[in-house]
Enzyme design. Structure first.
Site, short mmCIF file in Angstrom:
data_model
loop_
_atom_site.label_atom_id
_atom_site.label_comp_id
_atom_site.label_asym_id
_atom_site.label_seq_id
_atom_site.Cartn_x
_atom_site.Cartn_y
_atom_site.Cartn_z
CG ASP A 14 0.65 -14.06 11.45
OD1 ASP A 14 0.33 -13.27 10.56
OD2 ASP A 14 1.67 -13.94 12.16
CE LYS A 17 -5.92 -11.54 10.16
NZ LYS A 17 -4.85 -12.25 10.87
N GLY A 41 0.17 -9.47 6.85
CA GLY A 41 0.67 -10.34 5.78
C GLY A 41 -0.35 -11.45 5.63
CG HIS A 42 -4.01 -10.76 5.40
ND1 HIS A 42 -5.07 -9.91 5.41
CD2 HIS A 42 -3.48 -10.70 6.64
CE1 HIS A 42 -5.18 -9.37 6.61
NE2 HIS A 42 -4.22 -9.83 7.38
CD GLN A 220 -2.70 -5.76 12.23
OE1 GLN A 220 -3.61 -4.95 12.27
NE2 GLN A 220 -1.92 -5.88 11.17
P1 GDP Z 1 -3.22 -14.26 8.16
O1 GDP Z 1 -2.31 -13.13 8.51
O2 GDP Z 1 -4.27 -14.50 9.21
O3 GDP Z 1 -3.82 -14.12 6.78
O4 GDP Z 1 -2.32 -15.57 8.13
P2 GDP Z 1 -0.87 -15.74 7.45
O5 GDP Z 1 -1.04 -15.77 5.98
O6 GDP Z 1 0.08 -14.75 8.02
O7 GDP Z 1 -0.43 -17.13 8.03
C1 GDP Z 1 -1.21 -18.28 7.86
C2 GDP Z 1 -0.36 -19.37 7.17
O8 GDP Z 1 -1.03 -20.61 7.26
C3 GDP Z 1 -0.18 -19.12 5.69
O9 GDP Z 1 1.09 -19.60 5.31
C4 GDP Z 1 -1.28 -19.96 5.04
O10 GDP Z 1 -0.96 -20.36 3.72
C5 GDP Z 1 -1.32 -21.15 5.98
N1 GDP Z 1 -2.62 -21.81 6.14
C6 GDP Z 1 -3.86 -21.27 6.18
N2 GDP Z 1 -4.79 -22.22 6.45
C7 GDP Z 1 -4.11 -23.38 6.59
C8 GDP Z 1 -4.51 -24.72 6.92
O11 GDP Z 1 -5.68 -25.03 7.16
N3 GDP Z 1 -3.51 -25.65 7.00
C9 GDP Z 1 -2.20 -25.35 6.77
N4 GDP Z 1 -1.31 -26.32 6.87
N5 GDP Z 1 -1.80 -24.10 6.45
C10 GDP Z 1 -2.74 -23.13 6.38
P1 IMO Z 2 -1.80 -10.25 10.19
O1 IMO Z 2 -2.88 -9.36 9.62
C1 IMO Z 2 0.80 -11.15 13.54
C2 IMO Z 2 2.35 -7.76 15.80
C3 IMO Z 2 3.84 -7.49 15.73
C4 IMO Z 2 4.06 -6.89 17.11
C5 IMO Z 2 2.80 -6.08 17.34
C6 IMO Z 2 2.96 -4.59 16.99
O2 IMO Z 2 -0.91 -10.85 9.18
O3 IMO Z 2 -2.41 -11.25 11.13
P2 IMO Z 2 3.10 -3.27 14.70
O4 IMO Z 2 4.08 -3.36 13.58
O5 IMO Z 2 1.68 -3.53 14.30
O6 IMO Z 2 3.24 -2.00 15.49
O7 IMO Z 2 3.54 -4.45 15.71
O8 IMO Z 2 1.81 -6.64 16.51
N1 IMO Z 2 1.68 -7.82 14.49
C7 IMO Z 2 1.24 -8.95 13.93
N2 IMO Z 2 1.37 -10.22 14.33
N3 IMO Z 2 0.10 -10.86 12.44
C8 IMO Z 2 -0.07 -9.58 12.04
O9 IMO Z 2 -0.88 -9.24 11.01
C9 IMO Z 2 0.55 -8.55 12.77
N4 IMO Z 2 0.62 -7.21 12.64
C10 IMO Z 2 1.29 -6.78 13.71
O10 IMO Z 2 4.57 -8.68 15.55
O11 IMO Z 2 4.08 -7.91 18.08
MG MG Z 3 -0.27 -12.74 8.67
#
Ligand code: GDP
Ligand code: IMO
Ligand code: MG
Length: 429
Positions: A14, A17, A41-42, A220
């Protein structure tokens, strides 16, 4: 930058990416997901419209890109079809731009049953998407691959054997009956397979022949890598650079033509159980969660929040052989009077400047912090270093100098255009 690019998570997932891969995809011809599955979840925000991708590469949002679901992924066919159709419903032409590896393993309903059961004891806090059990079956040589669905008898037999195994495990070990309807599961799987069938190819050989620029999108993060992360509180794939070759079927030397960058937040978050040395369990952690909107993009769970952990980030630099770091969410720290960074750990008077393997030790480590004065000014949407307060520059310079790799880009908000590139010499270290 080299021809190809690898974008990885440097922390516990999270990191942002999705946002970064999306904006960079404008310059690439194909984008590849190669490990994990719908646990990812991207999030991407384009002109105020939010997209969350779980199985498809984030780069698919650009109309010119080809999206590859490579062999190292575990694919929930039902969700893949749903995600693709949802994007089509939002006006994007996706079906004719994706390829799915014939070698990818499937996530089946019985894997999800096991995921829930395994969580009863020794809870990991998984996403309950069946990821761990699907990889268990893969490495236990009981898995069902996409290519198996071409031979219905073979696929039926694998599902039958798997269901019998899972049901007897439920009965004998968990003393529970879980009825899994073989006929229904088989029919549904075949039905979904029909929808993707003409997109299934040998993605390895396709990539080997492809002359364009390829972006590899890690899911991840390095600290969730099954080998290099906080085992057993990890995901079940190699989420670090270690997973690239096996996950794509490409020879390691292919990646000598790739730059390796990883994304890190300006602080740290983690979802689920497991060690997190810099976690803030107080009002400060709560503030980070609220300011950063730190709720899971896949499960909606509140993310645990804490200060930036530099020994953990250095672990990611080393393990991935990083050429650069991208920092996201600096803006979330805008209202903090004091900002801390972990520079080492301590236990019984001993100092540790590296991230240890042992869970028993990790649970006892206390972070050693360096404190920074907050900038108390808005950095959201900043477009150059000159727009950043000097306190923010101090913070970034310290991170860069500790890690020994350049910060190549800064993200200053969730929107696609809220970022800027950093010239190496512009940020002293
Ligand atoms: P990922 O799994 O690495 O793709 O990240 P997620 O999408 O799960 O979580 C990142 C969250 O941060 C999302 O809600 C993005 O919209 C938000 N985000 C990404 N870059 C920035 C930033 O520079 N500032 C802020 N405030 N939010 C950001
Ligand atoms: P993105 O790509 C954050 C975490 C789960 C749990 C552990 C194992 O959005 O960054 P799983 O379901 O993979 O067997 O769970 O890994 N986890 C993540 N945490 N971002 C993710 O993906 C994750 N995918 C799995 O919360 O701790
Ligand atoms: Mg994510």
């Amino acid at each position: 930058m080299k021809k190809h690019l690898v974008i990885l998570g440097a922390q516990w997932g999270d990191e942002g990416k999705g946002k970064i891969v999306d904006l960079l995809s404008a310059e690439f011809d194909a984008v590849v997901r190669y490990q994990g599955g719908s646990n990812a979840g991207h999030t991407v925000v384009v002109k105020g419209e939010k997209f969350v991708l779980h199985l498809l590469p984030t780069g698919i949002l650009h109309p010119h890109t080809i999206g590859i679901v490579a062999q190292g992924m575990v694919v929930d066919l039902e969700l893949l079809v749903k995600e693709t159709e949802e994007l089509e419903g939002r006006g994007l032409k996706v079906w004719d731009r994706i390829f799915i590896s014939d070698r990818a393993h499937l996530v089946m309903p019985y894997h999800k049953v096991l995921d829930s059961l395994f969580e009863r004891k020794g809870k990991i806090g998984t996403t309950l998407r069946g990821i761990g059990p699907s990889y268990m079956f893969k490495y236990g040589r009981k898995g069902l691959r996409v290519c198996d669905l071409e031979d219905k008898d073979r696929a039926y037999q694998i599902m039958k054997d798997n269901i019998e195994f899972v049901q007897s495990l439920c009965e004998k070990v968990y003393c529970e009956n879980h009825f899994l309807d073989l006929e229904e599961i088989f029919e549904k799987t075949v039905e979904n397979y029909k929808k993707i069938r003409d997109r299934v190819i040998d993605t390895t050989h396709w990539l080997l022949k492809f002359d364009g620029k390829v972006l590899f999108e890690g899911a991840q993060g390095t600290m969730l890598d099954v080998d290099m992360g906080t085992y057993p509180y990890v995901t079940s794939s190699n989420a670090s650079a270690l997973g690239l070759s096996s996950g794509t079927g490409l020879p390691p030397k292919y990646f000598s033509e790739a730059s390796f960058w990883a994304v890190s937040k300006a602080y740290t978050t983690r979802v689920g159980e497991g060690p997190f040395p810099t976690e803030l369990k107080d009002e400060l952690g709560e503030r980070l969660r609220e300011k950063g909107g730190e709720y899971g993009a896949t499960t909606g769970r509140p993310r645990r929040c804490g200060w930036l952990d530099l020994p953990a980030l250095k672990h990611a630099v080393d393990v991935n052989g990083l050429d650069g770091i991208i920092i996201t969410k600096l803006d979330v720290l805008d209202s903090f009077e004091e900002i801390k960074v972990c520079v080492a750990y301590e236990y019984e008077g001993k100092s540790f400047d590296y991230f240890p393997a042992s869970l028993s030790l990790l649970e006892k480590l206390k972070p050693v912090y360096k404190s920074f004065k907050g900038w108390l000014r808005n950095t959201k949407g900043a477009k150059s270093l000159s727009q950043l307060p000097k306190e923010a520059l101090n913070y970034l310079e310290f991170i860069q100098s500790y890690l020994g790799v350049p910060i190549v880009m800064l993200s200053t908000g969730p929107q696609r255009e809220e970022f800027f590139w950093l010239e190496e010499p512009a940020l002293k270290s």
